[in-house]
Design an enzyme around this catalytic site. Structure first.
Site, mmCIF file in Angstrom:
data_model
loop_
_atom_site.group_PDB
_atom_site.id
_atom_site.type_symbol
_atom_site.label_atom_id
_atom_site.label_comp_id
_atom_site.label_asym_id
_atom_site.label_seq_id
_atom_site.Cartn_x
_atom_site.Cartn_y
_atom_site.Cartn_z
ATOM 1 N N GLN A 96 0.831 -1.209 0.000
ATOM 2 C CA GLN A 96 0.000 0.000 0.000
ATOM 3 C C GLN A 96 0.863 1.255 0.000
ATOM 4 O O GLN A 96 0.377 2.339 -0.323
ATOM 5 C CB GLN A 96 -0.919 -0.004 1.234
ATOM 6 C CG GLN A 96 -1.979 -1.093 1.180
ATOM 7 C CD GLN A 96 -2.925 -1.082 2.363
ATOM 8 O OE1 GLN A 96 -3.155 -2.108 2.961
ATOM 9 N NE2 GLN A 96 -3.496 0.066 2.704
ATOM 10 N N ARG A 124 -9.402 -0.639 7.369
ATOM 11 C CA ARG A 124 -10.330 0.331 6.792
ATOM 12 C C ARG A 124 -10.719 1.390 7.831
ATOM 13 O O ARG A 124 -11.882 1.644 8.108
ATOM 14 C CB ARG A 124 -11.575 -0.349 6.285
ATOM 15 C CG ARG A 124 -12.189 0.487 5.150
ATOM 16 C CD ARG A 124 -13.372 -0.150 4.563
ATOM 17 N NE ARG A 124 -13.780 0.618 3.416
ATOM 18 C CZ ARG A 124 -14.165 0.080 2.285
ATOM 19 N NH1 ARG A 124 -14.146 -1.216 2.134
ATOM 20 N NH2 ARG A 124 -14.572 0.834 1.300
ATOM 21 N N CYS A 125 -9.680 1.973 8.385
ATOM 22 C CA CYS A 125 -9.919 2.982 9.418
ATOM 23 C C CYS A 125 -8.671 3.813 9.534
ATOM 24 O O CYS A 125 -7.600 3.409 9.129
ATOM 25 C CB CYS A 125 -10.253 2.281 10.721
ATOM 26 S SG CYS A 125 -9.199 2.587 12.114
#
Ligand code: CDP
Length: 806
Positions: free
Chosen positions: A237, A384-385
């Site tokens: 990522q 996802r935070c």
């Protein structure tokens, strides 16, 4: 204007700029099986590596015997910690300032920890080799319960830290203590609680879970001995950060490391950190001189590379009897597993958990977080935070519902009474943040009117009466959640990773024919950056989005960026894109002025080019300006039309949302039915409404999974009992509820295009909405708080414990 001249609307539509529901360009290849993922890469002579893993959660490693493994046809090498010590790579630094074993060095600290790396000519041979490596273990007592980790007689887990009374984040109180982090005014908060008319106190746990992307973590490393260059294709990522980390720990000059993230099949935080597989594949390639591929399987992914949450939050709220909050006090016991490998910005050991005051105007607050070691996998990633914001939102949103219950007040009314008001922005929170913009009352009212909140409460009252009369066995819950996110890490003044400021970047290069390429420091894992980044450029400089190619993930070509996680792409990279486009526009204006023989100030922007003020027929399109940039620029100006921007945001962005879940639960079976889920999001300026909707659908589905069943659970011996998709809840279209989405728009005042992030919001806001629905339903039976995940069995058990089931 003749009939062929496009209208303004047609010119605007042709751009497919911001606000357009442009179809995702990347889906053309994804839906035809033409994506290019790491495992698609096949290099000549490529070898395959696989791990011998520990069956024990805590054991001394007495001996590793690879004799039989090396006899397996195709097996070329077995790498152990002893091998890695010869190149000083037996341990690696973590992003959180701790160190982590690459391969078991003397002992293992969690089940499935990497013990040895078998390298073979194919994956099957590597697997056969693994089964022939004989490891002699001496089991040691395990620490699984975080509440027992700091008992005086708890086993010492990290022998490497023996005698160290301080770590990367200050003093350590115990041999299994990582850090204590405190924020806020303790004295003022304690005083608020002493004076309070009403207080609540509850231990609210957010269980351990896992991002579990469809594609697991993987890489291919290829070392070119002649050039001394290392190429790494991986599911990263943040590819530039990986390049810097490799340069620092492998001592290879950074310009000789090429990191490429091809298409990525979901990341959700799982693919931010550095894992032993990357180091071992690189070392194996250096040793063998051949490319080496490492691909995790599902069980390895769920049990060894990262986890999320595992926060146990003792939450106290003080308020007046009318329901005006006067203080918040939170203590968190944070279970970090065997090594502190949290993927947070360096100075934030508990991420941005100090957003825990949420959307409410708390005059004072105090937070203390104790990080501890246990015999579980390391990680602590932002699933996802945005760095522990999900935990914080869950904590405060459950806390507000518990307070409402104690006050016998409607939870919507309590929230409306305590919201930060629109005129208070920019708002300084008691725990140190400056919220950029918000209009919470408008969003909450819109949600309440759309779903007919008052009508739902009436229906619930009727349902409860029917339950009492024995006419139904279902209980109904309304789950409210009003969350404030903090995304866009981040300003260099307080955010860095390993000392690198968390800016982001974009380079735009326009070609003579009016098309171009934008290279960005972010890295999409499914978020649709190729589609939306081109839309920002289209609106800014009037080149159709279809004529802009977006490229990410190649460290040789993209400018340095800190990558994509924590919904930072739009707030940071999105801003860099707009700023680079504006630099191009400024040069384009000079070229247009020269060509039109007017002063620059006499020009005005008009959708897709410049026109002379008052003389609209005298104009030059961006397409024509591109051509001119390569053959007739003003004297003294360099030819070409390109620009780069490195954007250091002045602040984070603070998206917010109002969610509600309507749920019925059958007390005899625990089976729930999500009757309705409405999600209103405010992410400021909306670049692509369709992509936002997709982001919200995906995030809500993950929130549903987490709240209603998804969990990484250990037995007392430290065995992972939810290590496959047979046990780890992964909802399909069959289980997933229908989502209704809505929005308000409150632009960010400091972002060049007013946009805030959105990708994480539905996970952050969704989990409390589900859990509040379950808890609201059970509150009728007299319960205050039931811990997640709320699967059928736990619902049934709660009903039984509360006396509703015989
Ligand atoms: O960092 P990440 O890409 O995961 O999250 P994000 O910045 O929230 O963006 C997710 C996707 O939603 C991207 O394609 C954005 O361009 C899009 N988005 C949007 O269209 N409008 C916004 N205000 C925010 C995000």
């Amino acid at each position: 204007m003749n009939d062929m001249t496009p209208t303004r609307e047609q010119r605007e539509a042709k751009l497919e700029g911001m606000g357009c529901k442009r179809k995702r360009v990347e889906d053309i290849r994804f839906t035809q099986g033409r994506g290019n993922y790491v495992d698609d890469l096949k290099l000549p002579g490529m070898l395959h590596g696989d791990f011998v893993r520990s069956p024990h959660a805590h054991a001394r490693v007495k001996k590793i015997d690879d004799t039989e493994a090396l006899k397996v046809p195709g097996v070329l090498a077995v790498i152990t910690a002893e091998t890695l010590k010869t190149v000083n790579l037996a341990w690696m630094p973590t992003l959180a300032g701790d160190v982590q074993m690459v391969l078991a060095d003397g002992k293992v600290l969690f089940q499935n920890q990497e013990v040895a790396f078998v390298v073979a000519t194919d994956r099957y041979a590597a697997d056969d080799g693994i089964n022939k490596v004989v490891v002699e273990y001496e089991p040691l007592p395990v620490v699984i319960d975080p509440f027992k980790a700091m008992d005086a007689d708890a086993p010492v887990l990290r022998e490497d830290l023996a005698g160290k009374t301080s770590g990367a984040h200050g003093p350590r109180k115990h041999h299994n203590h990582v850090f204590e982090w405190t924020v806020g005014d303790k004295d003022l908060t304690d005083a608020a609680f002493r004076k309070a008319e009403v207080t609540i106190k509850e231990m609210i746990s957010y269980h351990r879970t896992h991002p579990s992307p469809l594609e697991t973590c993987q890489c291919v490393c290829s070392f070119d001995k002649i050039k001394g260059e290392l190429s790494i294709w991986g599911t990263f990522q943040a590819p530039h950060v990986i390049r810097t980390v490799v340069a620092l720990i492998a001592k290879i000059p950074e310009h000789k490391i090429h990191v490429i993230s091809p298409d990525i099949g979901g990341g959700f935080g799982n693919k931010v950190g550095a894992y032993p597989g990357y180091i071992c594949a690189a070392v194996a390639s250096i040793v063998t001189g051949k490319p080496v591929k490492w691909v995790e399987d599902r069980i390895e992914n769920l049990t060894a590379t990262s986890f999320a949450r595992d926060y146990h939050m003792t939450t106290e709220i003080a308020s007046t009897k009318e329901g005006k909050v006067t203080g918040l006090r939170v203590h968190v016991l944070a279970d970090h597993g065997a090594f502190d490998a949290c993927a947070d910005p360096s100075k934030w050991p508990a991420g941005f958990f100090n957003i825990v005051t949420g959307s409410y105007d708390f005059p004072t607050a105090h937070l203390a977080v104790d990080g501890i070691y246990t015999n579980k996998a390391p990680g602590g990633v932002a699933y996802r935070c945005s760095f522990r914001v999900t935990e914080a939102a869950y904590c405060i949103e459950r806390g507000m519902d518990i307070l409402a219950q104690k006050l016998n007040m409607d939870p919507a009314e309590l929230r409306l009474k305590n919201f930060i008001k629109a005129e208070q922005f920019p708002y300084h929170s008691a725990l140190g943040w400056e919220y950029d913009s918000g209009d919470y009352h408008t969003a909450m009212h819109k949600m309440m009117e759309t779903v007919d909140y008052a009508g739902l409460r009436k229906e619930q009252a009727a349902q409860r009466a029917a339950f009492k009369r024995g006419e139904t066995r279902e209980i109904m819950g309304l789950g409210l959640s009003f969350f404030t996110e903090i995304v866009g890490a981040g300003p260099s003044k307080n955010c860095d990773i390993l000392g690198i400021a968390m800016f982001d970047s974009c380079e735009i290069r326009l070609h003579p024919t009016g098309a171009g390429i934008a290279r960005v420091g972010s890295k999409s894992q499914g978020q649709g950056h190729e589609t939306t980044w081109a839309q920002i450029i289209a609106t800014e400089i009037g080149i159709p989005a279809d004529d802009i190619m977006v490229e990410e993930g190649n460290t040789d070509t993209a400018p340095y960026g800190l990558g994509t996680y924590g919904s930072r792409s739009t707030p940071v990279a999105g801003a860099a894109i707009a700023m680079a486009a504006r630099k191009i526009k400024a040069k384009a204006q000079m070229i247009a002025a020269y060509k039109l023989e007017v002063h620059e100030d006499d020009l005005e922007w008009d959708i897709d080019g410049f026109r002379v003020k008052g003389l609209p027929e005298k104009a030059m399109s961006m397409k024509d300006i591109c051509w001119a940039a390569y053959n007739s620029v003003p004297p003294g100006m360099e030819p070409g039309l390109e620009a780069v921007s490195y954007y250091d945001p002045p602040n984070m962005t603070y998206p917010f949302g109002a969610y509600i879940c309507v749920m019925n639960i059958d007390v005899d079976t625990g089976v729930y039915n999500v009757r309705r889920f409405y999600a209103l999001d405010d992410c400021g300026t909306r670049i692509n409404p369709m992509i936002i909707e997709g982001q919200v659908h995906g995030g809500l589905t993950e929130a549903f999974a987490i709240a209603m069943g998804q969990e990484i659970r250990y037995d007392p011996e430290g065995n992972v009992v939810t290590g496959s998709f047979m046990d780890f809840f992964m909802p399909t279209a069959v289980e997933t509820p229908h989502w209704e989405t809505d929005f308000t728009v409150t632009p960010s005042p400091h972002h060049p295009i007013g946009a805030k992030g959105v990708g994480e919001s539905p996970n952050v806001g969704g989990v409390p909405a589900f859990s509040n629905a379950v808890n609201d339903a059970f509150s009728f039976l007299g319960s205050t708080h039931i811990q997640m995940p709320h699967d059928y069995w736990r619902n049934w058990k709660a009903a039984k414990d509360l006396g509703a089931v015989a």
